[in-house]
Design a protein around this motif. Structure first.
Motif, PDB file in Angstrom:
ATOM      1  N   PHE A  78       0.835  -1.199   0.000  1.00 34.74           N
ATOM      2  CA  PHE A  78       0.000   0.000   0.000  1.00 34.74           C
ATOM      3  C   PHE A  78       0.870   1.249   0.000  1.00 34.74           C
ATOM      4  CE2 PHE A  78      -2.560  -3.150   2.324  1.00 34.74           C
ATOM      5  CZ  PHE A  78      -3.692  -3.155   1.540  1.00 34.74           C
ATOM      6  N   TYR A  79       0.436   2.227  -0.769  1.00 34.18           N
ATOM      7  CA  TYR A  79       1.088   3.530  -0.803  1.00 34.18           C
ATOM      8  C   TYR A  79       0.034   4.598  -0.562  1.00 34.18           C
ATOM      9  CZ  TYR A  79       5.442   1.563  -2.431  1.00 34.18           C
ATOM     10  OH  TYR A  79       6.613   0.863  -2.489  1.00 34.18           O
ATOM     11  N   ALA A  80       0.457   5.721  -0.011  1.00 31.82           N
ATOM     12  CA  ALA A  80      -0.459   6.832   0.242  1.00 31.82           C
ATOM     13  C   ALA A  80       0.121   8.098  -0.357  1.00 31.82           C
ATOM     14  CB  ALA A  80      -0.673   7.021   1.741  1.00 31.82           C
ATOM     15  N   ARG A  81      -0.778   8.955  -0.797  1.00 32.67           N
ATOM     16  CA  ARG A  81      -0.409  10.292  -1.278  1.00 32.67           C
ATOM     17  C   ARG A  81      -1.531  11.242  -0.936  1.00 32.67           C
ATOM     18  NH1 ARG A  81       0.498  11.810  -7.010  1.00 32.67           N
ATOM     19  NH2 ARG A  81       2.369  10.617  -6.710  1.00 32.67           N
ATOM     20  N   THR A  82      -1.193  12.512  -0.821  1.00 31.81           N
ATOM     21  CA  THR A  82      -2.202  13.524  -0.480  1.00 31.81           C
ATOM     22  C   THR A  82      -2.506  14.442  -1.652  1.00 31.81           C
ATOM     23  OG1 THR A  82      -0.479  14.963   0.411  1.00 31.81           O
ATOM     24  CG2 THR A  82      -1.630  13.526   1.972  1.00 31.81           C
ATOM     25  N   GLU A  83      -1.771  14.282  -2.759  1.00 31.96           N
ATOM     26  CA  GLU A  83      -2.017  15.093  -3.945  1.00 31.96           C
ATOM     27  C   GLU A  83      -2.650  14.235  -5.027  1.00 31.96           C
ATOM     28  OE1 GLU A  83       1.213  17.517  -5.273  1.00 31.96           O
ATOM     29  OE2 GLU A  83       2.005  17.679  -3.246  1.00 31.96           O
TER      30      GLU A  83
END
Length: 171
Positions: A78-83
């Motif tokens: 899993f990876y997360a980004r806010t943009e």
């Protein structure tokens, strides 16, 4: 002096509490890419939710279940980004118009936040933690993506279910 600083630090660490933020389910329809080639698949639409009412967030841990439309034997990262990934990544139309395929960017864009291990099953529990995840919970907007190999070459639906973020707030 050191003792006073230690006591102050201990007092401030005691001034924290945990809140639970329920996150919406998210479905990711994969086009039958057996392997992402070291890239991350993100949905076009991120998760949107009401952020915690307090701004002093010290940490976040998200737990939930990942359900697959068929049994799998694979580890999904899993990876997360806010943009919005649409600014930096490639869409996959017409194969999968609702997802983007993204190269893993610098730490301020993509961050590995956990994994789920499937052992011939259709569901697997997961736990997510990390700075991007914390920032996304603070903002009320977050994209969760996957990097994988060894999945079926037929279309696959993955659903993040029952996600709850335990948010630790305090000074």
């Amino acid at each position: 002096m050191r003792r006073a600083l230690f006591l102050l630090g201990l007092l401030l660490s005691a001034c924290s509490l945990s809140l639970t933020v329920v996150l919406p389910d998210q479905t990711l329809n994969l086009p039958g890419l057996g392997d992402t080639g070291g890239r991350v698949v993100y949905p076009q639409e991120g998760l949107s939710f009401n952020p915690p009412p307090l701004d002093v967030i010290r940490g976040v841990k998200v737990e939930g279940i990942l359900e697959a439309s068929q049994p799998l034997t694979a580890t999904l990262e899993f990876y997360a980004r806010t943009e919005d990934p649409g600014v930096y990544c490639d869409p996959l139309p017409p194969v999968a118009p609702s997802v983007y395929l993204c190269s893993i960017g610098p730490e301020d864009e993509d961050e590995k936040v956990g994994e789920a291990v499937f052992n011939g099953t259709r569901s697997a529990p997961f736990t997510l933690q990390g700075g991007r995840l914390t920032e996304g919970i603070r903002q009320g907007r977050l994209w969760l993506g996957l990097k994988y190999q060894g999945l079926p070459s037929t279309p696959l639906t993955l659903t993040f279910k029952g996600m709850k973020a335990t948010v630790t707030v305090g000074f």
